[in-house]
Design a protein around this motif. Sequence first.
Motif, PDB file in Angstrom:
ATOM      1  N   MET A 118      46.180  36.622  27.878  1.00 34.24           N
ATOM      2  CA  MET A 118      45.585  36.823  29.192  1.00 34.24           C
ATOM      3  C   MET A 118      44.083  37.027  29.040  1.00 34.24           C
ATOM      4  SD  MET A 118      45.995  37.185  32.530  1.00 34.24           S
ATOM      5  CE  MET A 118      47.752  36.997  32.434  1.00 34.24           C
ATOM      6  N   ARG A 119      43.311  36.327  29.836  1.00 31.16           N
ATOM      7  CA  ARG A 119      41.864  36.447  29.767  1.00 31.16           C
ATOM      8  C   ARG A 119      41.383  37.717  30.442  1.00 31.16           C
ATOM      9  NH1 ARG A 119      39.759  31.172  32.348  1.00 31.16           N
ATOM     10  NH2 ARG A 119      41.378  31.727  33.787  1.00 31.16           N
ATOM     11  N   ASP A 120      40.261  38.198  30.000  1.00 29.89           N
ATOM     12  CA  ASP A 120      39.618  39.381  30.572  1.00 29.89           C
ATOM     13  C   ASP A 120      38.898  38.987  31.851  1.00 29.89           C
ATOM     14  OD1 ASP A 120      37.966  41.736  30.862  1.00 29.89           O
ATOM     15  OD2 ASP A 120      38.430  42.112  28.753  1.00 29.89           O
ATOM     16  N   VAL A 121      38.691  39.931  32.778  1.00 28.04           N
ATOM     17  CA  VAL A 121      38.058  39.625  34.060  1.00 28.04           C
ATOM     18  C   VAL A 121      36.657  39.053  33.889  1.00 28.04           C
ATOM     19  CG1 VAL A 121      37.010  41.856  34.575  1.00 28.04           C
ATOM     20  CG2 VAL A 121      37.771  40.417  36.435  1.00 28.04           C
ATOM     21  N   VAL A 122      35.935  39.459  32.858  1.00 28.80           N
ATOM     22  CA  VAL A 122      34.578  38.933  32.689  1.00 28.80           C
ATOM     23  C   VAL A 122      34.612  37.455  32.326  1.00 28.80           C
ATOM     24  CG1 VAL A 122      33.430  41.105  32.140  1.00 28.80           C
ATOM     25  CG2 VAL A 122      34.464  39.793  30.309  1.00 28.80           C
ATOM     26  N   GLU A 123      35.750  36.967  31.839  1.00 29.45           N
ATOM     27  CA  GLU A 123      35.881  35.558  31.506  1.00 29.45           C
ATOM     28  C   GLU A 123      36.355  34.740  32.695  1.00 29.45           C
ATOM     29  OE1 GLU A 123      38.620  35.623  28.282  1.00 29.45           O
ATOM     30  OE2 GLU A 123      37.154  36.365  26.860  1.00 29.45           O
ATOM     31  N   LEU A 124      36.931  35.388  33.699  1.00 29.28           N
ATOM     32  CA  LEU A 124      37.429  34.695  34.871  1.00 29.28           C
ATOM     33  C   LEU A 124      36.296  34.431  35.844  1.00 29.28           C
ATOM     34  CD1 LEU A 124      40.688  36.754  35.484  1.00 29.28           C
ATOM     35  CD2 LEU A 124      40.498  34.510  34.419  1.00 29.28           C
ATOM     36  N   GLN A 125      36.420  33.354  36.584  1.00 30.15           N
ATOM     37  CA  GLN A 125      35.417  33.008  37.585  1.00 30.15           C
ATOM     38  C   GLN A 125      35.910  33.471  38.953  1.00 30.15           C
ATOM     39  OE1 GLN A 125      32.369  31.600  36.821  1.00 30.15           O
ATOM     40  NE2 GLN A 125      33.082  32.051  34.769  1.00 30.15           N
ATOM     41  N   PHE A 126      35.164  34.342  39.601  1.00 32.94           N
ATOM     42  CA  PHE A 126      35.511  34.840  40.918  1.00 32.94           C
ATOM     43  C   PHE A 126      34.593  34.225  41.948  1.00 32.94           C
ATOM     44  CE2 PHE A 126      37.434  37.867  38.165  1.00 32.94           C
ATOM     45  CZ  PHE A 126      38.582  38.268  38.831  1.00 32.94           C
ATOM     46  N   ASP A 127      35.150  33.900  43.090  1.00 31.45           N
ATOM     47  CA  ASP A 127      34.375  33.353  44.195  1.00 31.45           C
ATOM     48  C   ASP A 127      33.574  34.495  44.816  1.00 31.45           C
ATOM     49  OD1 ASP A 127      33.358  32.165  46.453  1.00 31.45           O
ATOM     50  OD2 ASP A 127      35.282  31.391  47.161  1.00 31.45           O
ATOM     51  N   LEU A 128      32.265  34.443  44.693  1.00 28.24           N
ATOM     52  CA  LEU A 128      31.399  35.487  45.220  1.00 28.24           C
ATOM     53  C   LEU A 128      30.828  35.133  46.596  1.00 28.24           C
ATOM     54  CD1 LEU A 128      29.473  36.553  41.993  1.00 28.24           C
ATOM     55  CD2 LEU A 128      31.539  37.534  42.987  1.00 28.24           C
ATOM     56  N   THR A 129      31.355  34.062  47.199  1.00 30.07           N
ATOM     57  CA  THR A 129      30.933  33.688  48.544  1.00 30.07           C
ATOM     58  C   THR A 129      31.273  34.817  49.502  1.00 30.07           C
ATOM     59  OG1 THR A 129      31.413  31.375  48.027  1.00 30.07           O
ATOM     60  CG2 THR A 129      31.180  31.950  50.359  1.00 30.07           C
ATOM     61  N   PRO A 130      30.317  35.261  50.309  1.00 29.05           N
ATOM     62  CA  PRO A 130      30.605  36.349  51.249  1.00 29.05           C
ATOM     63  C   PRO A 130      31.739  35.976  52.201  1.00 29.05           C
ATOM     64  CG  PRO A 130      28.249  35.940  51.131  1.00 29.05           C
ATOM     65  CD  PRO A 130      28.923  34.823  50.381  1.00 29.05           C
ATOM     66  N   PRO A 131      32.463  36.989  52.683  1.00 33.34           N
ATOM     67  CA  PRO A 131      33.512  36.725  53.670  1.00 33.34           C
ATOM     68  C   PRO A 131      32.912  36.103  54.928  1.00 33.34           C
ATOM     69  CG  PRO A 131      33.615  39.003  52.888  1.00 33.34           C
ATOM     70  CD  PRO A 131      32.361  38.413  52.346  1.00 33.34           C
ATOM     71  N   THR A 132      33.695  35.243  55.584  1.00 31.15           N
ATOM     72  CA  THR A 132      33.270  34.712  56.876  1.00 31.15           C
ATOM     73  C   THR A 132      33.274  35.844  57.895  1.00 31.15           C
ATOM     74  OG1 THR A 132      35.516  34.202  57.583  1.00 31.15           O
ATOM     75  CG2 THR A 132      34.330  32.466  56.353  1.00 31.15           C
ATOM     76  N   ARG A 133      32.696  35.617  59.048  1.00 25.50           N
ATOM     77  CA  ARG A 133      32.694  36.634  60.107  1.00 25.50           C
ATOM     78  C   ARG A 133      34.130  37.037  60.460  1.00 25.50           C
ATOM     79  NH1 ARG A 133      29.690  35.536  65.615  1.00 25.50           N
ATOM     80  NH2 ARG A 133      27.930  35.636  64.177  1.00 25.50           N
ATOM     81  N   GLU A 134      35.006  36.066  60.547  1.00 23.18           N
ATOM     82  CA  GLU A 134      36.403  36.349  60.881  1.00 23.18           C
ATOM     83  C   GLU A 134      37.082  37.159  59.776  1.00 23.18           C
ATOM     84  OE1 GLU A 134      35.072  33.185  60.964  1.00 23.18           O
ATOM     85  OE2 GLU A 134      34.761  33.183  63.140  1.00 23.18           O
ATOM     86  N   GLN A 135      36.855  36.789  58.526  1.00 21.40           N
ATOM     87  CA  GLN A 135      37.426  37.548  57.406  1.00 21.40           C
ATOM     88  C   GLN A 135      36.909  38.984  57.405  1.00 21.40           C
ATOM     89  OE1 GLN A 135      36.149  34.821  54.311  1.00 21.40           O
ATOM     90  NE2 GLN A 135      38.278  34.259  53.860  1.00 21.40           N
ATOM     91  N   MET A 136      35.612  39.149  57.633  1.00 15.07           N
ATOM     92  CA  MET A 136      35.028  40.476  57.642  1.00 15.07           C
ATOM     93  C   MET A 136      35.628  41.316  58.774  1.00 15.07           C
ATOM     94  SD  MET A 136      33.147  42.259  55.791  1.00 15.07           S
ATOM     95  CE  MET A 136      31.526  42.721  55.322  1.00 15.07           C
ATOM     96  N   GLU A 137      35.800  40.734  59.931  1.00 16.07           N
ATOM     97  CA  GLU A 137      36.412  41.454  61.049  1.00 16.07           C
ATOM     98  C   GLU A 137      37.812  41.927  60.684  1.00 16.07           C
ATOM     99  OE1 GLU A 137      36.132  38.797  64.393  1.00 16.07           O
ATOM    100  OE2 GLU A 137      33.972  39.168  64.637  1.00 16.07           O
ATOM    101  N   GLN A 138      38.587  41.073  59.997  1.00 18.48           N
ATOM    102  CA  GLN A 138      39.935  41.455  59.575  1.00 18.48           C
ATOM    103  C   GLN A 138      39.891  42.576  58.541  1.00 18.48           C
ATOM    104  OE1 GLN A 138      41.509  37.679  58.271  1.00 18.48           O
ATOM    105  NE2 GLN A 138      42.609  37.389  60.196  1.00 18.48           N
ATOM    106  N   LEU A 139      38.984  42.489  57.571  1.00 13.43           N
ATOM    107  CA  LEU A 139      38.868  43.525  56.535  1.00 13.43           C
ATOM    108  C   LEU A 139      38.469  44.863  57.153  1.00 13.43           C
ATOM    109  CD1 LEU A 139      37.004  41.483  53.774  1.00 13.43           C
ATOM    110  CD2 LEU A 139      39.412  42.152  53.764  1.00 13.43           C
ATOM    111  N   VAL A 140      37.521  44.839  58.058  1.00  8.20           N
ATOM    112  CA  VAL A 140      37.021  46.063  58.682  1.00  8.20           C
ATOM    113  C   VAL A 140      38.063  46.667  59.628  1.00  8.20           C
ATOM    114  CG1 VAL A 140      35.250  46.981  60.246  1.00  8.20           C
ATOM    115  CG2 VAL A 140      34.602  45.446  58.390  1.00  8.20           C
ATOM    116  N   ALA A 141      38.875  45.836  60.252  1.00 13.67           N
ATOM    117  CA  ALA A 141      39.888  46.319  61.197  1.00 13.67           C
ATOM    118  C   ALA A 141      40.884  47.263  60.530  1.00 13.67           C
ATOM    119  CB  ALA A 141      40.622  45.138  61.824  1.00 13.67           C
ATOM    120  N   ASP A 142      41.109  47.099  59.233  1.00 13.80           N
ATOM    121  CA  ASP A 142      42.066  47.930  58.501  1.00 13.80           C
ATOM    122  C   ASP A 142      41.475  49.258  58.021  1.00 13.80           C
ATOM    123  OD1 ASP A 142      44.034  46.010  58.810  1.00 13.80           O
ATOM    124  OD2 ASP A 142      43.629  45.060  56.880  1.00 13.80           O
TER     125      ASP A 142
END
Length: 160
Positions: A1-25
């Motif tokens: 299993m690879r370490d997290v520093v070796e994995l590529q994560f999408d750092l694109t900011p959440p869309t407005r809709e995604q952010m609204e869903q995250l904040v709603a919780d």
Amino acid sequence: MRDVVELQFDLTPPTREQMEQLVADLSEEDRHLLLEHGEEAPFCGVFLHERREGFFTCRLCGLPLFKAVAKFESGTGWPSFTAPAADNHLRRVRDTRYRMLRTEIVCARCDAHQGHVFPDGPPPTGERFCINSGSLEFTPKGQPLPDKLGRGGPEGAPAR
């Protein structure tokens, strides 16, 4: 299993809709902490004494921020870490609130407030990432990392 520093994560900011869903919780207290740069009281955070292996992720978007092995007891009353899981997962911001100069730490993907970094940590980095427990979630070793934005990829990978 690879370490997290070796994995590529999408750092694109959440869309407005995604952010609204995250904040709603979030509770009002969580919104204050993460979105209004609040601070929790010392010695009360849920992760202050967390000792299991795994990853600490952003409470808002789920991006892995710290490996549990980087956590140390600083005596300050907040969870402290020597280094982030990946340098590009945190962004440093000049903070002059409270009439002092500090370096604030925010999630590089969603801009959620995490805490501050200070130059008084132990080797090897000499830095102390002083983080609010309420800004984090914990994924134990072997459990899948959160995928709060529904993007798939490394977030579904098990924590090492």
